[in-house]
Each structure stands twice: as C-alpha cells, then as structure tokens.
Design a protein around this motif. Structure first.
Motif, PDB file in Angstrom:
ATOM      1  N   ALA A  32       0.814  -1.213   0.000  1.00 29.63           N
ATOM      2  CA  ALA A  32       0.000   0.000   0.000  1.00 29.63           C
ATOM      3  C   ALA A  32       0.851   1.269   0.000  1.00 29.63           C
ATOM      4  O   ALA A  32       0.357   2.349  -0.357  1.00 29.63           O
ATOM      5  N   ASP A  62       3.310   4.179  -4.301  1.00 27.10           N
ATOM      6  CA  ASP A  62       2.518   5.295  -4.833  1.00 27.10           C
ATOM      7  C   ASP A  62       1.959   5.017  -6.225  1.00 27.10           C
ATOM      8  O   ASP A  62       1.012   5.685  -6.657  1.00 27.10           O
ATOM      9  N   PRO A 110      -3.078   2.356  -7.704  1.00 28.77           N
ATOM     10  CA  PRO A 110      -4.280   3.192  -7.573  1.00 28.77           C
ATOM     11  C   PRO A 110      -4.887   3.093  -6.171  1.00 28.77           C
ATOM     12  O   PRO A 110      -4.873   2.032  -5.540  1.00 28.77           O
ATOM     13  N   HIS A 111      -5.436   4.206  -5.701  1.00 26.71           N
ATOM     14  CA  HIS A 111      -5.990   4.256  -4.349  1.00 26.71           C
ATOM     15  C   HIS A 111      -7.150   3.279  -4.177  1.00 26.71           C
ATOM     16  O   HIS A 111      -7.299   2.653  -3.112  1.00 26.71           O
ATOM     17  N   LYS A 167      -5.835  -0.129  -3.436  1.00 24.31           N
ATOM     18  CA  LYS A 167      -5.352  -0.233  -2.065  1.00 24.31           C
ATOM     19  C   LYS A 167      -6.510  -0.462  -1.093  1.00 24.31           C
ATOM     20  O   LYS A 167      -6.422  -1.286  -0.183  1.00 24.31           O
ATOM     21  N   ILE A 168      -7.602   0.269  -1.307  1.00 22.70           N
ATOM     22  CA  ILE A 168      -8.767   0.118  -0.435  1.00 22.70           C
ATOM     23  C   ILE A 168      -9.366  -1.283  -0.585  1.00 22.70           C
ATOM     24  O   ILE A 168      -9.737  -1.929   0.409  1.00 22.70           O
TER      25      ILE A 168
END
Length: 306
Positions: free
Chosen positions: A235, A238, A241-242, A245-246
C-alpha cells in the motif's frame, strides 16, 4: 309387455375445491411435505439439532485422515508443507520476505488462517450435492450440513494452532495478552465462513459443476489476500491506484488474517491494520453470516429434489 324403467346416470360429485382441502388439512394439523418453515421456526429447528451438528463435524474430522498411516498428524502437516512451499517460492525466490519482520510466523499464520476459509468454502460447496443420500433419507434443517463442515474446519484449525504456537515461540515471538484477541477474531471469521459456505452450498446443490471451478477462484483470492506478502507494504507503493489499495485492505480474507497476525505477532503493529478493522470484520461477518443463512433458507424445500 312390461316396461323397464331406466334410472338416468347421476353426474359425478364435484371434486372438493383446493381451498377446502387446504382448510381441512390445516384443521387436522397437516402440512405440505418438505415445505419451508418460517425463518424463526427454522432457527429453532437448527438449534435443536446442535448436538447433531457437533457430532457430525467431529466424525467427519476423525474420518478425514483415517486411511493415512500418519492419521491426524496430516491436519498439521498439510498447512505446514504449504507454508514451506510458499516460503521457498515467495519468500526466497520472489523476495517478499524483505522488509517483513518475523516473516516465517507472518507466513505460517497467514497460511493457517487462509486454509480455514478456503477449506470451509470448498466443503460448503459440496455440502448438499455430496450428501444427497443423507438429505433425501432424513428430515432436518439442511443448513446443518454447511455449518457442520465449517465447524469441522474450525476444529482442525484449533488442533493445528498448537503447531502454530510452537513456531511462534521458536522464532522468538513472546506470549502476550493480545493473544486473547484471537478468540473474537476466529469467531467473526467462522461466522463469515459459514455464511459464504451456505451461499455456495445452495449454488452447488443446483449446479454441482461449481465445485470444479472453486479451486481456481479460491487460488486467485488467496494471492490477493496477503497470505505470502504484506498488504501494508504494498500500500506504500505510490504507483498503485488508491481504489486498489482500499479493495486489498477491505478484502475479508485479508482482514481476518491481519487480525490474527495482530493478535499473535508482537512485531505486527496496529498501524499495519486497515482503518476500523474490527468494525470491518464484524460487518463482513454479519453480511455473510445473516445474508448467507437467509439465502440458503429460501431454497430449503428444493434440496435433494430433482
């Protein structure tokens, strides 16, 4: 010449209306054979069979390795051998152990907890289709079967936890008060596993071929659940993608694995857990447990027919 009088044939009496028969049956306490009971009544019947569920799970566990010379030792050896293979491939060859403290306890804990989920779902998929003789011969709440298979896998996990404790101690992981957190974590995971197993049991009863597909689905699920690698470490990348990660952090299998690592391994800190992890674990357990139970109950009268 005599006259013979012929009585005209009488028309047949009309058949009783369906509503009249239904009312007659209800008056005498009769009901449709195999009809689905109400949800509260179904829960009561299931609770009344709790001793059968426990005995059935224990008997299946005892018989599982009865033909092997090492017998019940394979309950511990199987996940340990899997962990050894994963350590060589992922830890050594792919280098996922770098930057992960106590990697072997980290890995073995992940393998044991994942095996609990994987085995429960696989057993649940065949719970009805693989026990049609029992389903057709005896009258009992069919949910007893997937629940008993999950209970069998929980018993196997608890039996294997002895080996896990020895591994933790051998690698310098101290016994701590946090180990008590393993109990609620396992309860939530069992509830989640049972719910998913009941969903798969209904689907497997209608389409038995699903059992052939599930190993591929579960293997893919395992690779994204952080069994052999650290989701927290990934996580921090960078370039990821966010949303990904979620999704990785909220993955229910990963949540229960992380909770057990947090409970047992002192180097696995709370900062490595997803936000609101206990609420997330409880939500997954409720959604899968309650939703899976209702989904299974709705098809109660169809199991073993056709």
């Amino acid at each position: 010449m005599s006259t013979v009088l012929h009585t005209p044939p009488q028309p047949p009496a009309p058949a009783p209306a369906y509503d009249d028969l239904t009312a007659l049956a209800a008056r005498h306490g009769l009901s449709v054979s195999g009809a689905r009971p109400s949800l509260p009544e179904y829960v009561r019947k299931l609770w009344a069979r709790r001793h059968f569920i426990t005995a059935f799970a224990t008997a299946k566990l005892t018989a599982q390795y009865s033909q092997a010379k090492l017998g019940q030792v394979w309950q511990v050896m199987t996940p340990l051998l899997n962990a050894a293979v994963y350590y060589f491939i992922f830890g050594v060859l792919l280098g996922t152990k770098h930057g992960v403290p106590d990697y072997i306890p980290f890995l073995v804990t992940g393998v044991f907890i994942w095996t609990f989920t994987q085995s429960s779902i696989m057993a649940g998929t065949r719970a009805i289709s693989g026990n049609l003789g029992l389903v057709r011969a005896l009258h009992f709440p069919r949910a007893a079967l997937p629940i008993s298979f999950c209970l069998q896998q929980l018993q196997q996990l608890l039996f294997s936890m002895g080996a896990l404790v020895v591994i933790l101690l051998c690698f310098g992981v101290p016994v701590g008060v946090s180990w008590l957190l393993a109990l609620p974590a396992l309860f939530l995971q069992f509830t989640f596993n049972a719910g998913v197993s009941m969903v798969m049991a209904r689907m497997g009863a209608k389409t038995p071929d699903i059992a052939q597909l599930m190993p591929f689905v579960l293997r893919t699920w395992m690779y994204v659940s952080g069994v052999m690698w650290s989701i927290d470490k990934l996580a921090k990348n960078d370039s990821l993608p966010h949303a990904v990660k979620i999704a990785l952090a909220a993955n229910p299998a990963a949540v229960y694995i992380d909770l057990m690592r947090f409970a047992l391994i002192d180097s696995f800190h709370a900062s490595q857990l997803p936000a609101h992890v206990w609420a997330l674990a409880t939500a997954w357990a409720l959604i899968a447990g309650v939703g899976g139970f209702i989904y299974f109950w709705k098809a109660e009268e169809t199991y073993g027919r056709g």
